[in-house]
Design an enzyme around this catalytic site. Sequence first.
Site, PDB file in Angstrom:
ATOM      1  N   ASN A 154       0.739  -1.171   0.034  1.00  0.00           N
ATOM      2  CA  ASN A 154       0.027   0.178   0.058  1.00  0.00           C
ATOM      3  C   ASN A 154       0.764   1.298  -0.026  1.00  0.00           C
ATOM      4  OD1 ASN A 154      -1.617   1.947   0.530  1.00  0.00           O
ATOM      5  ND2 ASN A 154      -2.386   1.486   2.534  1.00  0.00           N
ATOM      6  N   TRP A 155       1.054   2.086  -1.161  1.00  0.00           N
ATOM      7  CA  TRP A 155       2.069   3.092  -1.250  1.00  0.00           C
ATOM      8  C   TRP A 155       1.260   4.175  -0.506  1.00  0.00           C
ATOM      9  CZ3 TRP A 155       4.261   3.378  -6.791  1.00  0.00           C
ATOM     10  CH2 TRP A 155       5.398   2.541  -6.811  1.00  0.00           C
ATOM     11  N   LYS A 156       0.040   4.258  -0.420  1.00  0.00           N
ATOM     12  CA  LYS A 156      -0.639   5.259   0.416  1.00  0.00           C
ATOM     13  C   LYS A 156      -0.554   6.627  -0.492  1.00  0.00           C
ATOM     14  CE  LYS A 156      -0.259   3.028   4.865  1.00  0.00           C
ATOM     15  NZ  LYS A 156      -0.026   3.313   6.354  1.00  0.00           N
TER      16      LYS A 156
ATOM     17  N   HIS B  11      -9.396   0.677   5.736  1.00  0.00           N
ATOM     18  CA  HIS B  11      -8.134   0.874   6.153  1.00  0.00           C
ATOM     19  C   HIS B  11      -8.220   1.745   7.439  1.00  0.00           C
ATOM     20  CE1 HIS B  11      -3.760   2.191   6.839  1.00  0.00           C
ATOM     21  NE2 HIS B  11      -3.432   0.922   6.232  1.00  0.00           N
TER      22      HIS B  11
ATOM     23  N   GLU C  71      -6.693   4.167   8.550  1.00  0.00           N
ATOM     24  CA  GLU C  71      -6.708   5.620   8.226  1.00  0.00           C
ATOM     25  C   GLU C  71      -7.646   6.205   7.480  1.00  0.00           C
ATOM     26  OE1 GLU C  71      -1.727   4.830   7.567  1.00  0.00           O
ATOM     27  OE2 GLU C  71      -3.066   5.415   5.684  1.00  0.00           O
TER      28      GLU C  71
ATOM     29  N   GLU D 215      -4.696  -5.443  10.703  1.00  0.00           N
ATOM     30  CA  GLU D 215      -3.766  -4.142  10.803  1.00  0.00           C
ATOM     31  C   GLU D 215      -4.006  -3.605  12.193  1.00  0.00           C
ATOM     32  OE1 GLU D 215      -2.191  -2.838   6.834  1.00  0.00           O
ATOM     33  OE2 GLU D 215      -3.679  -1.466   7.497  1.00  0.00           O
TER      34      GLU D 215
ATOM     35  N   GLY E 246       3.258   2.020  10.954  1.00  0.00           N
ATOM     36  CA  GLY E 246       4.045   2.947  10.910  1.00  0.00           C
ATOM     37  C   GLY E 246       4.736   3.363  12.107  1.00  0.00           C
TER      38      GLY E 246
ATOM     39  N   SER F 190       3.945  -2.323  10.000  1.00  0.00           N
ATOM     40  CA  SER F 190       5.240  -2.354  10.377  1.00  0.00           C
ATOM     41  C   SER F 190       5.882  -3.532  10.021  1.00  0.00           C
ATOM     42  CB  SER F 190       5.597  -1.840  11.829  1.00  0.00           C
ATOM     43  OG  SER F 190       5.205  -0.649  12.132  1.00  0.00           O
TER      44      SER F 190
ATOM     45  N   GLY G 181       3.144  -1.162   4.161  1.00  0.00           N
ATOM     46  CA  GLY G 181       3.070   0.171   3.953  1.00  0.00           C
ATOM     47  C   GLY G 181       4.287   0.744   3.383  1.00  0.00           C
ATOM     48  N   GLY G 182       5.139   1.355   4.220  1.00  0.00           N
ATOM     49  CA  GLY G 182       6.541   2.078   3.874  1.00  0.00           C
ATOM     50  C   GLY G 182       7.312   1.151   3.397  1.00  0.00           C
TER      51      GLY G 182
END
Length: 250
Positions: free
Chosen positions: A9-11, A93, A95, A163, A169, A209, A230-231
């Site tokens: 997920n590049w967000k 998600h 977020e 999640e 993160g 993470s 994610g990141g």
Amino acid sequence: MARKLAAGNWKMNGTRGALQELSALAQAHPDPSVDILICPPATLIHPAAALMADASVQIGGQDCHAQVSGAHTGDISAQMLADAGATSVILGHSERREDHGESSDAVNAKIRAVHAAGLVAIVCVGESLAQRESASTLEIIGGQLAASLPDACTAANTVIAYEPIWAIGTGRIPTTDQIDEVHDFIRADMIRRFGAEEGGAIPLLYGGSVKPDNAAEIFATDNVDGALVGGASLKAADFSPIIKALEQST
């Protein structure tokens, strides 16, 4: 058996220059034994899908509107995502639930729209730190699953991603026992609701993470069929070791 999936997920990250990371990822995994999915920003879905048309990397969306079309300025429908080349859509998600006030009922409507468009819904569930510390994790997860998932969910059109909000993160990782407890709970819930065949084959991903140095330990946990990353999915050099760890866990 649930299929294995490494999803990124590049967000809200990435412009056209980031597409070179997709090429590098595809070159590193020309014939993977697991599914690979990248969900870039909506602006990159069409060029990414075109670039990966003959490659091993699938492209997905990060959200969609529940309606097919209409006066919804700034929104994107599931049909539009499919037309752009997406195969899957992340829904629910934390977020979106936290920052945009999305309820599980709203997520349910979006899942039905995604299924109608012939796409796979990657449905996120997870608890906050306060909910974890109050020992209400399974109650929260169970409620989100019950309200978010429509009855038409199958192993072919739905993926569940656990999640924990407090781990996204932050670098904080649940213990393998904690991950195991939640994934076992979700698997049992899927089997109870959708039957042994479908419920036992719906992929269950862990997210929060996930990094190259902890992926193998997480994938060794029962009922973990992959990860929503994610990141670490933004760079092929970071995401590739996670994919390899998933392949080695099969």
